[in-house]
Design a protein around this motif. Sequence first.
Motif, PDB file in Angstrom:
ATOM      1  N   SER A  24      29.012  33.870  69.128  1.00 38.50           N
ATOM      2  CA  SER A  24      27.773  33.690  68.395  1.00 38.50           C
ATOM      3  C   SER A  24      27.422  32.447  68.608  1.00 38.50           C
ATOM      4  N   ALA A  25      25.938  32.292  68.178  1.00 42.41           N
ATOM      5  CA  ALA A  25      25.189  31.296  68.449  1.00 42.41           C
ATOM      6  C   ALA A  25      25.909  29.915  67.312  1.00 42.41           C
ATOM      7  N   GLU A  26      26.391  30.281  66.352  1.00 46.54           N
ATOM      8  CA  GLU A  26      26.959  29.058  65.644  1.00 46.54           C
ATOM      9  C   GLU A  26      28.088  28.522  66.128  1.00 46.54           C
ATOM     10  N   LEU A  66      19.854  26.847  72.065  1.00 45.26           N
ATOM     11  CA  LEU A  66      20.291  27.764  71.106  1.00 45.26           C
ATOM     12  C   LEU A  66      19.777  27.534  69.312  1.00 45.26           C
ATOM     13  N   LEU A  67      19.679  26.119  69.069  1.00 42.29           N
ATOM     14  CA  LEU A  67      19.283  26.118  67.566  1.00 42.29           C
ATOM     15  C   LEU A  67      17.874  26.793  67.664  1.00 42.29           C
ATOM     16  N   ASN A  68      16.797  26.528  68.608  1.00 43.60           N
ATOM     17  CA  ASN A  68      15.722  27.052  68.458  1.00 43.60           C
ATOM     18  C   ASN A  68      15.540  28.712  68.383  1.00 43.60           C
ATOM     19  N   ASN A  76      18.094  31.225  57.902  1.00 44.64           N
ATOM     20  CA  ASN A  76      19.032  30.776  56.956  1.00 44.64           C
ATOM     21  C   ASN A  76      20.164  30.485  57.668  1.00 44.64           C
ATOM     22  N   ARG A  77      20.577  31.202  58.788  1.00 47.14           N
ATOM     23  CA  ARG A  77      21.690  30.651  59.355  1.00 47.14           C
ATOM     24  C   ARG A  77      21.492  29.496  60.006  1.00 47.14           C
ATOM     25  N   TYR A  78      20.356  28.945  60.695  1.00 45.19           N
ATOM     26  CA  TYR A  78      19.849  27.833  61.423  1.00 45.19           C
ATOM     27  C   TYR A  78      20.130  26.619  60.368  1.00 45.19           C
ATOM     28  N   ARG A  79      19.579  26.784  59.314  1.00 46.88           N
ATOM     29  CA  ARG A  79      19.803  25.711  58.232  1.00 46.88           C
ATOM     30  C   ARG A  79      21.613  25.724  57.691  1.00 46.88           C
ATOM     31  N   GLN A  83      23.336  22.047  58.448  1.00 48.93           N
ATOM     32  CA  GLN A  83      23.894  21.531  57.287  1.00 48.93           C
ATOM     33  C   GLN A  83      25.478  21.241  57.322  1.00 48.93           C
ATOM     34  N   GLU A  84      26.077  22.228  57.856  1.00 45.71           N
ATOM     35  CA  GLU A  84      27.754  22.141  58.355  1.00 45.71           C
ATOM     36  C   GLU A  84      27.896  21.042  59.274  1.00 45.71           C
ATOM     37  N   LEU A  85      27.171  21.037  60.241  1.00 42.80           N
ATOM     38  CA  LEU A  85      27.594  20.077  61.380  1.00 42.80           C
ATOM     39  C   LEU A  85      26.931  18.905  61.163  1.00 42.80           C
TER      40      LEU A  85
END
Length: 89
Positions: A24-26, A66-68, A76-79, A83-85
């Motif tokens: 997964s990207a995350e 990956l972020l792009n 929403n997953r990007y944000r 936020q988490e990192l």
Amino acid sequence: MYLDAAKKQEIFGKYGKSNSDTGSAEAQIALFSYRIAHLTEHMKLNRKDYSTERALTMLVGKRRALLNYLKDRDINRYRAIIQELGLRK
């Protein structure tokens, strides 16, 4: 070694869907961020280590790509991962 299998499992478990979710990207963004932080500390002590500098630059580029990708697919997953990192100030 700074990044062993147990540490990877911990990162994938925290940011991915499960401990074995390596795709997964995350999870990949979190792993790259951990490696970038480690290499940044190394570069502070060894400023003439050009091979590590190149590896760090390539990792930052991979994380940016990956972020792009994530931003284009699901904002929403990007944000959430930003936020988490704590990647943005």
